[in-house]
Design a protein around this motif. Structure first.
Motif, PDB file in Angstrom:
ATOM      1  N   UNK A 156      27.816   8.794  10.963  1.00  0.00           N
ATOM      2  CA  UNK A 156      29.033   9.186  10.240  1.00  0.00           C
ATOM      3  C   UNK A 156      29.203   8.417   8.925  1.00  0.00           C
ATOM      4  N   UNK A 157      28.521   7.300   8.765  1.00  0.00           N
ATOM      5  CA  UNK A 157      28.608   6.523   7.525  1.00  0.00           C
ATOM      6  C   UNK A 157      28.144   7.356   6.330  1.00  0.00           C
ATOM      7  N   UNK A 158      27.272   8.320   6.556  1.00  0.00           N
ATOM      8  CA  UNK A 158      26.720   9.116   5.475  1.00  0.00           C
ATOM      9  C   UNK A 158      27.617  10.231   4.971  1.00  0.00           C
ATOM     10  N   UNK A 159      28.718  10.493   5.655  1.00  0.00           N
ATOM     11  CA  UNK A 159      29.586  11.586   5.248  1.00  0.00           C
ATOM     12  C   UNK A 159      30.356  11.234   3.984  1.00  0.00           C
ATOM     13  N   UNK A 160      30.186  12.051   2.978  1.00  0.00           N
ATOM     14  CA  UNK A 160      30.918  11.873   1.733  1.00  0.00           C
ATOM     15  C   UNK A 160      32.327  12.426   1.800  1.00  0.00           C
ATOM     16  N   UNK A 161      32.722  12.971   2.938  1.00  0.00           N
ATOM     17  CA  UNK A 161      34.055  13.561   3.078  1.00  0.00           C
ATOM     18  C   UNK A 161      35.059  12.640   3.749  1.00  0.00           C
ATOM     19  N   UNK A 162      34.626  11.471   4.184  1.00  0.00           N
ATOM     20  CA  UNK A 162      35.578  10.542   4.791  1.00  0.00           C
ATOM     21  C   UNK A 162      36.381   9.832   3.708  1.00  0.00           C
ATOM     22  N   UNK A 163      37.596   9.495   4.052  1.00  0.00           N
ATOM     23  CA  UNK A 163      38.474   8.779   3.135  1.00  0.00           C
ATOM     24  C   UNK A 163      38.944   7.514   3.843  1.00  0.00           C
ATOM     25  N   UNK A 164      38.678   6.378   3.242  1.00  0.00           N
ATOM     26  CA  UNK A 164      39.107   5.104   3.829  1.00  0.00           C
ATOM     27  C   UNK A 164      40.618   4.968   3.660  1.00  0.00           C
ATOM     28  N   UNK A 165      41.323   4.584   4.722  1.00  0.00           N
ATOM     29  CA  UNK A 165      42.764   4.361   4.598  1.00  0.00           C
ATOM     30  C   UNK A 165      43.053   3.257   3.577  1.00  0.00           C
ATOM     31  N   UNK A 166      44.199   3.370   2.939  1.00  0.00           N
ATOM     32  CA  UNK A 166      44.592   2.374   1.954  1.00  0.00           C
ATOM     33  C   UNK A 166      44.549   0.982   2.577  1.00  0.00           C
ATOM     34  N   UNK A 167      43.935   0.057   1.870  1.00  0.00           N
ATOM     35  CA  UNK A 167      43.835  -1.315   2.351  1.00  0.00           C
ATOM     36  C   UNK A 167      42.612  -1.595   3.204  1.00  0.00           C
ATOM     37  N   UNK A 168      41.835  -0.569   3.546  1.00  0.00           N
ATOM     38  CA  UNK A 168      40.616  -0.760   4.333  1.00  0.00           C
ATOM     39  C   UNK A 168      39.394  -0.551   3.450  1.00  0.00           C
ATOM     40  N   UNK A 169      38.313  -1.182   3.830  1.00  0.00           N
ATOM     41  CA  UNK A 169      37.065  -1.064   3.068  1.00  0.00           C
ATOM     42  C   UNK A 169      36.503   0.350   3.157  1.00  0.00           C
ATOM     43  N   UNK A 170      35.990   0.850   2.052  1.00  0.00           N
ATOM     44  CA  UNK A 170      35.307   2.134   2.019  1.00  0.00           C
ATOM     45  C   UNK A 170      33.828   1.849   2.281  1.00  0.00           C
TER      46      UNK A 170
END
Length: 130
Positions: A45-59
């Motif tokens: 799942x790390x490879x998905x370009x469609x994930x959005x990191x929640x504010x304040x968390x590392x992308x």
């Protein structure tokens, strides 16, 4: 030293991807080389370009991309693990007649042969996750 990293845990529910990233940065800072990071099981799942990191968390997706581009690290997503989890790159989306793809460069699909090659050509293979 030349390392191949094998990561198993999902980026959203495991520390595997973050811990492997921290290890890679530390090793590179000490002059070592990370030849390949092989993402297996839920780590794909790390490879998905469609994930959005929640504010304040590392992308983590972005962090791995930047590290790979800066240090020429081969980021391999296990193709069979990815496909059964609904992750496809552009080529596989066409092959399976999907309307879109969610894996972007520098992440690339390959099989377990890349893991074996990494093990054969690296000084050490380190696994992160269960």
């Amino acid at each position: 030293m030349n390392y191949t990293l094998v990561i198993h845990g999902a980026p959203a529910s495991s520390q595997s991807c973050q811990t492997a990233l921290s290890f890679a940065r530390a090793a590179l800072n000490r002059g070592h080389k990370i030849a390949r990071a092989f993402f297996f099981r839920d780590a794909v799942h790390i490879g998905s370009g469609l994930t959005v990191a929640p504010q304040g968390e590392a992308d983590l997706h972005k962090a791995w991309k930047e590290l790979a581009e800066e240090h020429e690290i081969d980021l391999v997503i296990c193709i069979s693990a990815a496909l059964k989890r609904g992750l496809v790159d552009e080529r596989e989306a066409r092959r399976y007649d999907k309307v879109s793809h969610n894996i972007d460069a520098p992440f690339n699909f390959s099989g377990l042969g890349q893991l074996i090659d990494g093990a054969a050509t690296s000084d050490h293979v380190i696994t992160f996750g269960d």
